[in-house]
Write a protein that holds these residues in place. Structure first.
Motif, short mmCIF file in Angstrom:
data_model
loop_
_atom_site.label_atom_id
_atom_site.label_comp_id
_atom_site.label_asym_id
_atom_site.label_seq_id
_atom_site.Cartn_x
_atom_site.Cartn_y
_atom_site.Cartn_z
N LEU A 88 2.58 9.07 -2.94
CA LEU A 88 2.13 7.98 -2.08
C LEU A 88 2.12 8.49 -0.66
O LEU A 88 3.01 9.26 -0.25
CB LEU A 88 3.06 6.77 -2.22
CG LEU A 88 2.79 5.56 -1.33
CD1 LEU A 88 3.09 4.26 -2.09
CD2 LEU A 88 3.66 5.60 -0.06
N THR A 110 10.16 -2.55 -7.65
CA THR A 110 8.86 -3.11 -7.29
C THR A 110 8.59 -3.03 -5.79
O THR A 110 7.49 -3.38 -5.33
CB THR A 110 8.76 -4.58 -7.72
OG1 THR A 110 9.82 -5.33 -7.09
CG2 THR A 110 8.87 -4.70 -9.23
N TRP A 128 6.72 -1.26 1.04
CA TRP A 128 5.54 -1.18 0.19
C TRP A 128 5.79 -1.96 -1.10
O TRP A 128 6.91 -2.00 -1.62
CB TRP A 128 5.25 0.28 -0.18
CG TRP A 128 4.75 1.11 0.97
CD1 TRP A 128 5.44 1.50 2.08
CD2 TRP A 128 3.44 1.66 1.11
NE1 TRP A 128 4.66 2.26 2.92
CE2 TRP A 128 3.40 2.38 2.34
CE3 TRP A 128 2.28 1.63 0.33
CZ2 TRP A 128 2.27 3.04 2.79
CZ3 TRP A 128 1.15 2.30 0.78
CH2 TRP A 128 1.15 2.99 2.00
N LEU A 130 4.94 -2.23 -5.16
CA LEU A 130 4.49 -1.41 -6.28
C LEU A 130 4.03 -2.31 -7.42
O LEU A 130 4.81 -3.11 -7.93
CB LEU A 130 5.60 -0.48 -6.76
CG LEU A 130 6.22 0.46 -5.71
CD1 LEU A 130 7.26 1.37 -6.36
CD2 LEU A 130 5.14 1.28 -5.02
N ALA A 131 2.77 -2.16 -7.83
CA ALA A 131 2.24 -2.98 -8.91
C ALA A 131 2.94 -2.66 -10.23
O ALA A 131 3.14 -3.54 -11.07
CB ALA A 131 0.74 -2.75 -9.04
N THR A 132 3.30 -1.40 -10.42
CA THR A 132 4.07 -0.97 -11.58
C THR A 132 5.41 -0.45 -11.07
O THR A 132 5.45 0.45 -10.23
CB THR A 132 3.36 0.15 -12.37
OG1 THR A 132 2.08 -0.33 -12.81
CG2 THR A 132 4.18 0.59 -13.56
N ASP A 135 6.64 3.31 -9.96
CA ASP A 135 5.48 4.21 -9.92
C ASP A 135 4.86 4.13 -8.53
O ASP A 135 4.15 3.16 -8.20
CB ASP A 135 4.46 3.80 -10.98
CG ASP A 135 3.27 4.76 -11.05
OD1 ASP A 135 3.18 5.68 -10.21
OD2 ASP A 135 2.44 4.59 -11.97
N THR A 137 2.46 5.64 -7.24
CA THR A 137 1.00 5.73 -7.18
C THR A 137 0.35 4.35 -7.19
O THR A 137 -0.84 4.22 -6.90
CB THR A 137 0.44 6.55 -8.35
OG1 THR A 137 0.70 5.88 -9.59
CG2 THR A 137 1.06 7.94 -8.38
N THR A 138 1.13 3.31 -7.50
CA THR A 138 0.60 1.94 -7.53
C THR A 138 0.99 1.17 -6.27
O THR A 138 0.88 -0.07 -6.24
CB THR A 138 1.10 1.17 -8.77
OG1 THR A 138 2.53 0.97 -8.66
CG2 THR A 138 0.82 1.95 -10.04
N GLY A 139 1.44 1.88 -5.25
CA GLY A 139 1.91 1.22 -4.03
C GLY A 139 0.79 0.68 -3.16
O GLY A 139 -0.30 1.24 -3.08
N SER A 140 1.08 -0.44 -2.50
CA SER A 140 0.15 -1.02 -1.53
C SER A 140 0.95 -1.54 -0.35
O SER A 140 2.10 -1.96 -0.49
CB SER A 140 -0.67 -2.15 -2.16
OG SER A 140 0.18 -3.20 -2.59
#
Length: 333
Positions: A88, A110, A128, A130-132, A135, A137-140
């Motif tokens: 990320l 999360t 941030w 985390l959708a998963t 993980d 890589t799923t951060g927004s």
């Protein structure tokens, strides 16, 4: 005679329990086990953390300014770590961080928190989503989800208590640990400085990493000035005002790395992990007792360990009764 020997049995049981607790407070003996290199991704390592189950390890640094994740085939076993499976980019948050220093998660993985040290008034902790879980890589990131650190211009490490209502920041400029309160657990926008801090400059003038025991009664600091881990006692869990240090309560890691950046523990406190910048490696140690970097923690401070002590004492009592009562009965007869 029977009454007299029964009293002796009770005294012996109490003494045995006391000995179990006493030895739990004995000096600790960390043992180096293995290491894992992250130099291929980050040469200027700073932050280290794990997923709650120990099956993923994460690092961050100010070279690549990315959070990297590495899966472990065996939980809390750094020798089983695999190549990184994704990353990320914290600079995507409002054009910063510019100098990533540390990372932490909330309890369910999360939310990811990134500490940015710019050396100015813009030092921040970013949050941030985390959708998963676990993980990165799923951060927004949502604009404005950060907390501004005004107490030290060089924050290097931070930590949360288990419910996320308290945060602690390690500042290098003042060599202090600062305490913050969060009105909503793990919501960084609700953080506020409590006005409380603890000076560690006598022990470490260049502090880098900060960690606590699971129960909040022990605080650990690592730094570059002495390349050692210092262990502190908190008489009130998670209250920085109650911290004290006993001279000599430190453990050197210079044999592995002269520039230790961060430390982490396994969930049961039986393993210690040190992130070193000199070699860009994660070092694993086994501990002879619960969070035993320098001293072992009193097992009565944790309910799981209390149960263990009580079980050991009860087993010993049953053994004594099994071997003693037949003798007592014959003597009474």
């Amino acid at each position: 005679m029977l009454l007299y020997l029964t009293k002796i049995l009770k005294i012996f049981s109490i003494a045995l329990c006391s000995l179990v607790i006493f030895f739990s407070k004995a000096s600790a003996v960390p043992t180096f086990v293995d290491d894992f290199s992250v130099g291929g991704q980050e040469a200027n390592t700073h932050g280290l953390t794990f997923s709650s189950d120990g099956t993923v390890v994460y690092i961050i640094g100010h070279g690549a300014d990315r959070v990297y994740q590495y899966p472990l085939d065996t939980a809390w076993d750094i020798s089983s770590a695999n190549s990184q499976t994704g990353s990320l980019s914290p600079p995507d948050a409002e054009g910063s961080p510019l100098d990533s220093r540390d990372i932490k998660f909330n309890t369910d993985g999360t939310r990811l928190f990134v500490l940015d040290r710019t050396g100015s008034s813009d030092d921040r902790v970013y949050e941030w989503e985390l959708a998963t879980a676990w993980d990165v890589t799923t951060g927004s990131y949502t604009t404005g989800n950060y907390f501004l650190i005004a107490e030290d211009s060089k924050p290097n490490g931070f930590a949360f208590n288990p419910d996320g209502t308290k945060m602690f920041v390690l500042g290098q400029n003042n060599a202090k640990v600062f305490q913050y309160s969060l009105t909503t657990g793990f919501d960084i926008t609700t953080a506020a400085y409590t006005g409380n801090s603890f000076d560690i400059s006598t022990e470490e003038g260049l502090p880098e990493g900060l960690e606590f025991s699971r129960d909040g009664t022990q605080m650990f600091v690592v730094g570059h000035a002495n390349a050692s881990i210092f262990q502190y006692l908190l008489t009130t869990p998670w209250d920085i005002e109650t911290v004290s240090y006993t001279s000599g309560d430190s453990y050197s890691v210079t044999s592995e790395d002269g520039l230790p950046e961060e430390i982490e523990f396994s969930s049961d406190g039986s393993k210690l992990f040190v992130l070193g910048r000199a070699n860009s490696q994660i070092f694993e140690y086994t501990l002879s007792c619960y969070y035993g970097v320098v001293n072992c923690i009193d097992p009565t401070s944790d309910k799981d360990d209390v149960a263990s002590v009580e079980a050991q004492t009860e087993s010993a009592k049953q053994l004594i009764q099994h071997t003693t009562y037949p003798v007592l009965n014959r003597m009474e007869w």
